[in-house]
Design a protein around this motif. Structure first.
Motif, PDB file in Angstrom:
ATOM      1  N   GLU A  35       0.963  -1.137   0.122  1.00 25.81           N
ATOM      2  CA  GLU A  35      -0.048   0.042  -0.012  1.00 25.81           C
ATOM      3  C   GLU A  35       0.940   1.146  -0.041  1.00 25.81           C
ATOM      4  N   ILE A  36       1.895   1.107   0.896  1.00 28.82           N
ATOM      5  CA  ILE A  36       2.618   2.420   0.821  1.00 28.82           C
ATOM      6  C   ILE A  36       3.458   2.520  -0.525  1.00 28.82           C
ATOM      7  N   THR A  37       3.928   1.570  -1.041  1.00 34.23           N
ATOM      8  CA  THR A  37       4.762   1.569  -2.444  1.00 34.23           C
ATOM      9  C   THR A  37       3.858   2.106  -3.325  1.00 34.23           C
ATOM     10  N   LYS A  38       2.600   1.528  -3.542  1.00 37.54           N
ATOM     11  CA  LYS A  38       1.723   2.060  -4.598  1.00 37.54           C
ATOM     12  C   LYS A  38       0.963   3.370  -4.390  1.00 37.54           C
ATOM     13  N   THR A  39       0.608   3.859  -3.445  1.00 35.95           N
ATOM     14  CA  THR A  39       0.139   5.044  -2.953  1.00 35.95           C
ATOM     15  C   THR A  39       1.356   6.150  -3.268  1.00 35.95           C
ATOM     16  N   SER A  40       2.426   5.946  -2.580  1.00 30.94           N
ATOM     17  CA  SER A  40       3.474   6.851  -3.018  1.00 30.94           C
ATOM     18  C   SER A  40       4.063   7.028  -4.278  1.00 30.94           C
ATOM     19  N   LYS A  41       4.039   5.981  -5.011  1.00 28.99           N
ATOM     20  CA  LYS A  41       4.185   6.120  -6.629  1.00 28.99           C
ATOM     21  C   LYS A  41       3.126   6.831  -7.437  1.00 28.99           C
ATOM     22  N   ALA A  42       2.108   6.584  -6.978  1.00 29.15           N
ATOM     23  CA  ALA A  42       0.910   7.203  -7.560  1.00 29.15           C
ATOM     24  C   ALA A  42       1.051   8.880  -7.178  1.00 29.15           C
ATOM     25  N   TYR A  43       1.508   9.166  -6.208  1.00 31.15           N
ATOM     26  CA  TYR A  43       1.704  10.557  -5.373  1.00 31.15           C
ATOM     27  C   TYR A  43       2.292  11.281  -6.557  1.00 31.15           C
ATOM     28  N   TRP A  44       3.014  10.922  -7.601  1.00 28.33           N
ATOM     29  CA  TRP A  44       3.758  11.660  -8.523  1.00 28.33           C
ATOM     30  C   TRP A  44       3.289  12.029  -9.738  1.00 28.33           C
ATOM     31  N   GLY A  45       1.864  11.439  -9.945  1.00 24.33           N
ATOM     32  CA  GLY A  45       0.897  11.818 -10.823  1.00 24.33           C
ATOM     33  C   GLY A  45       0.990  10.888 -12.105  1.00 24.33           C
ATOM     34  N   TYR A  46       1.401   9.653 -11.896  1.00 21.85           N
ATOM     35  CA  TYR A  46       1.456   8.666 -12.947  1.00 21.85           C
ATOM     36  C   TYR A  46      -0.204   8.054 -13.024  1.00 21.85           C
ATOM     37  N   SER A  47      -0.483   8.073 -14.350  1.00 18.43           N
ATOM     38  CA  SER A  47      -1.890   7.538 -14.807  1.00 18.43           C
ATOM     39  C   SER A  47      -2.186   6.261 -14.146  1.00 18.43           C
ATOM     40  N   ASP A  48      -3.751   6.145 -13.928  1.00 17.11           N
ATOM     41  CA  ASP A  48      -4.285   4.857 -13.312  1.00 17.11           C
ATOM     42  C   ASP A  48      -3.771   3.648 -14.457  1.00 17.11           C
ATOM     43  N   LYS A  49      -3.567   3.956 -15.604  1.00 12.25           N
ATOM     44  CA  LYS A  49      -3.191   2.909 -16.576  1.00 12.25           C
ATOM     45  C   LYS A  49      -1.997   2.687 -16.104  1.00 12.25           C
ATOM     46  N   GLN A  50      -0.970   3.651 -15.948  1.00 12.44           N
ATOM     47  CA  GLN A  50       0.300   3.224 -15.809  1.00 12.44           C
ATOM     48  C   GLN A  50       0.413   2.443 -14.626  1.00 12.44           C
ATOM     49  N   MET A  51      -0.342   2.916 -13.556  1.00 13.96           N
ATOM     50  CA  MET A  51      -0.074   2.266 -12.231  1.00 13.96           C
ATOM     51  C   MET A  51      -0.556   0.907 -12.279  1.00 13.96           C
ATOM     52  N   ASP A  52      -1.690   0.588 -13.202  1.00 16.47           N
ATOM     53  CA  ASP A  52      -2.177  -0.883 -13.450  1.00 16.47           C
ATOM     54  C   ASP A  52      -0.980  -1.774 -13.939  1.00 16.47           C
ATOM     55  N   GLU A  53      -0.433  -0.923 -15.015  1.00 16.42           N
ATOM     56  CA  GLU A  53       0.768  -1.756 -15.770  1.00 16.42           C
ATOM     57  C   GLU A  53       1.847  -2.000 -14.539  1.00 16.42           C
ATOM     58  N   TRP A  54       1.948  -1.411 -13.814  1.00 14.26           N
ATOM     59  CA  TRP A  54       3.140  -1.618 -12.865  1.00 14.26           C
ATOM     60  C   TRP A  54       2.879  -2.141 -11.351  1.00 14.26           C
ATOM     61  N   SER A  55       1.605  -2.886 -11.346  1.00 14.20           N
ATOM     62  CA  SER A  55       0.801  -3.208 -10.283  1.00 14.20           C
ATOM     63  C   SER A  55       1.786  -4.432  -9.712  1.00 14.20           C
ATOM     64  N   ASP A  56       2.167  -5.297 -10.427  1.00 14.52           N
ATOM     65  CA  ASP A  56       3.177  -6.438  -9.979  1.00 14.52           C
ATOM     66  C   ASP A  56       4.377  -6.111  -9.617  1.00 14.52           C
ATOM     67  N   LEU A  57       5.096  -5.045 -10.516  1.00 15.37           N
ATOM     68  CA  LEU A  57       6.280  -4.523 -10.130  1.00 15.37           C
ATOM     69  C   LEU A  57       6.270  -3.718  -8.594  1.00 15.37           C
ATOM     70  N   LEU A  58       5.043  -3.246  -8.049  1.00 15.10           N
ATOM     71  CA  LEU A  58       5.128  -2.421  -6.987  1.00 15.10           C
ATOM     72  C   LEU A  58       4.571  -3.356  -5.865  1.00 15.10           C
ATOM     73  N   THR A  59       4.297  -4.639  -6.130  1.00  9.33           N
ATOM     74  CA  THR A  59       3.536  -5.365  -4.786  1.00  9.33           C
ATOM     75  C   THR A  59       4.790  -6.145  -4.329  1.00  9.33           C
ATOM     76  N   ILE A  60       4.586  -5.914  -2.792  1.00  8.99           N
ATOM     77  CA  ILE A  60       5.840  -6.516  -2.010  1.00  8.99           C
ATOM     78  C   ILE A  60       5.237  -7.715  -1.354  1.00  8.99           C
ATOM     79  N   THR A  61       5.564  -8.899  -1.706  1.00  4.23           N
ATOM     80  CA  THR A  61       5.098 -10.082  -1.088  1.00  4.23           C
ATOM     81  C   THR A  61       5.947 -10.627   0.187  1.00  4.23           C
ATOM     82  N   SER A  62       5.534 -11.504   0.986  1.00  2.00           N
ATOM     83  CA  SER A  62       5.860 -12.054   1.987  1.00  2.00           C
ATOM     84  C   SER A  62       7.334 -12.600   1.631  1.00  2.00           C
TER      85      SER A  62
END
Length: 151
Positions: A17-44
């Motif tokens: 959540e911190i990663t994705k909301t922080s990245k989105a803070y910089w004005g990236y489009s929803d489409k771009q954020m969706d494309e990056w979703s896996d890259l921005l996911t921190i797993t166990s």
């Protein structure tokens, strides 16, 4: 109370959540954020495999950084994110100072990272210099490759 502690495998959701909301803070489009979703996911598994430290303020996780060792006596800073409502307060600086101190104590000689273009000046303020760049999926957008030598 403010403290930086090692993250545990159950922190995967809050760190994502911190990663994705922080990245989105910089004005990236929803489409771009969706494309990056896996890259921005921190797993166990990611937390288990890498060095991940979270910043706790008033019993809430608000920021974190992660890194791993690479070849040639180097360390790669993989992530450093601060929740949007806490950007600009100095928590990023607090995390960077903690990270750099840890690496200096480990006797590693170099830190490398791929910076978001919005963060390049932040890293430069700690002495990092750009030595290359990587083209991204966004046309005409490049990530600066930066290093800090710890001699």
């Amino acid at each position: 109370m403010t403290e930086i502690i090692k993250a545990n495998v159950n922190d995967d959701r809050i760190l994502t959540e911190i990663t994705k909301t922080s990245k989105a803070y910089w004005g990236y489009s929803d489409k771009q954020m969706d494309e990056w979703s896996d890259l921005l996911t921190i797993t166990s598994e990611y937390i288990q495999k890498n060095q991940v430290y979270k910043l706790i303020v008033n019993q809430s996780s608000i920021a974190y950084y992660s890194y791993f060792e690479t070849e040639n006596n180097s360390v790669r800073l993989d992530n450093l994110f601060v929740s949007p409502k806490n950007i600009g307060i100095g928590y990023g600086k607090l995390l960077m100072n903690d990270f750099i101190l840890k690496i200096k104590q480990s006797e590693r000689s170099r830190i490398i990272l791929d910076a978001d273009p919005n963060a390049q000046k932040f890293y430069e303020s700690f002495g990092f210099t750009k030595f290359g760049q990587i083209e991204t999926s966004i046309i005409d957008r490049f990530l600066p490759i930066m290093e800090l030598k710890l001699d």
